[in-house]
Design an enzyme around this catalytic site. Sequence first.
Site, PDB file in Angstrom:
ATOM      1  N   LYS A  10       0.846  -1.204   0.000  1.00 23.07           N
ATOM      2  CA  LYS A  10       0.000   0.000   0.000  1.00 23.07           C
ATOM      3  C   LYS A  10       0.875   1.246   0.000  1.00 23.07           C
ATOM      4  O   LYS A  10       2.077   1.199   0.252  1.00 23.07           O
ATOM      5  CB  LYS A  10      -0.936  -0.009   1.207  1.00 23.07           C
ATOM      6  CG  LYS A  10      -0.226   0.035   2.547  1.00 23.07           C
ATOM      7  CD  LYS A  10      -1.228  -0.007   3.696  1.00 23.07           C
ATOM      8  CE  LYS A  10      -0.504   0.045   5.040  1.00 23.07           C
ATOM      9  NZ  LYS A  10      -1.457   0.068   6.169  1.00 23.07           N
ATOM     10  N   TYR A  63      16.472  30.226   8.631  1.00 19.36           N
ATOM     11  CA  TYR A  63      15.269  30.920   9.075  1.00 19.36           C
ATOM     12  C   TYR A  63      15.118  30.817  10.593  1.00 19.36           C
ATOM     13  O   TYR A  63      15.319  29.756  11.186  1.00 19.36           O
ATOM     14  CB  TYR A  63      14.031  30.307   8.416  1.00 19.36           C
ATOM     15  CG  TYR A  63      13.899  30.612   6.951  1.00 19.36           C
ATOM     16  CD1 TYR A  63      13.752  31.915   6.493  1.00 19.36           C
ATOM     17  CD2 TYR A  63      13.913  29.582   6.017  1.00 19.36           C
ATOM     18  CE1 TYR A  63      13.613  32.189   5.140  1.00 19.36           C
ATOM     19  CE2 TYR A  63      13.778  29.834   4.667  1.00 19.36           C
ATOM     20  CZ  TYR A  63      13.624  31.142   4.230  1.00 19.36           C
ATOM     21  OH  TYR A  63      13.497  31.404   2.903  1.00 19.36           O
TER      22      TYR A  63
END
Length: 371
Positions: A45, A267
């Site tokens: 999956k 940042y």
Amino acid sequence: MASRPHSSPSVSRPIKALVSRRAIAHNIDVVRKTAPRSKVWAVLKADAYGHGLVRTITDDSPALTHADGIAILETSTAELVRQLGWRLPILLLEGCFDAADLALAARLGVTLTVHHDEQIAMIEAAARFDSPIDVYLKMNTGMNRLGFSAARYRQAHERLVATSKVGTITLMTHFANADRPEGVADQLAVFERGAAGLKGPRSLANSAAILAQADTHADWVRPGIMLYGASPFATRSAAEFDLRPAMELQSELIAVQQLQVGDVVGYGHRYSAERAMRVGVVACGYADGYPRVAPTGTPIAVDAVKTRVIGRVSMDMLTVDLTNVPHAVVGSPVELWGSQVPVDEVAQAAGTVGYELLCALAPRVPVITVD
């Protein structure tokens, strides 16, 4: 991981993922050795946990040589793998969602998970199939996601038996805590009580139960994360079980900066240099699937030397400490996760699990298949 490219996209940015189909084959062999009397559903999956279902299942792939069947979610995926030539069993882990879904599943000859009354009603109301459809009847033993309660399980079983449209009925449950110290005893007791007297094969064990709960192996096991070389346990490494990583996420340094004491990085200025140091900039960020929340200290390898991420992960770049890699330069290879840096270590640092990181690999990252 030996690199013999099966396909090599032409890109200028250095990031790439290498996927080893032989590593998946090796990990299936580990399943075989651990649960020698059980048949194996290879769980594919989520596009084979981000490794690529098509490259895993194609005729020239060694990955699934020793699997007895594959477990997926969608009938559309089942149709694709049948078109690719897969003739062994297919299990739909969530079953069918409507009548059209059921009709396609029957035509493809797939096995259906049945976990609620509406799915039984769909089978009862359907036109007769060319061949009876095999079913995995799921019991909810305490995870409280899918399945019939133990008290209602026999009734559901009787309804399926009563229709001539159903062939084999396999008794199934899913464990919530096979990876934890409390184990599966409580859920297993619920299952045995609800399935008492019912005949048919059984399928209970996920990766953690395969590795740690031999009494759950039964007729079919359903390995997922262990096929891809990651561990289902927070405190036990994949290497302990001889599992090999099937994916390596690689990149390169694209810049090197010299910091002085007090200089900050990235940042938010999340990292401030405590000493003079060199910092490398890596072409990989959260838009590639690397976790944005990975903190300073997350392991990474530069030129085969383990070091650490520092500062905040950006969209396209992250920064690394080069203190113990003095020879590193622009172009030096970087492993984000793989054979040197287990994906589970990166996930643990980021407060998540290896499953999420592997499944989150971004489409923009070129994938090279290696044997």
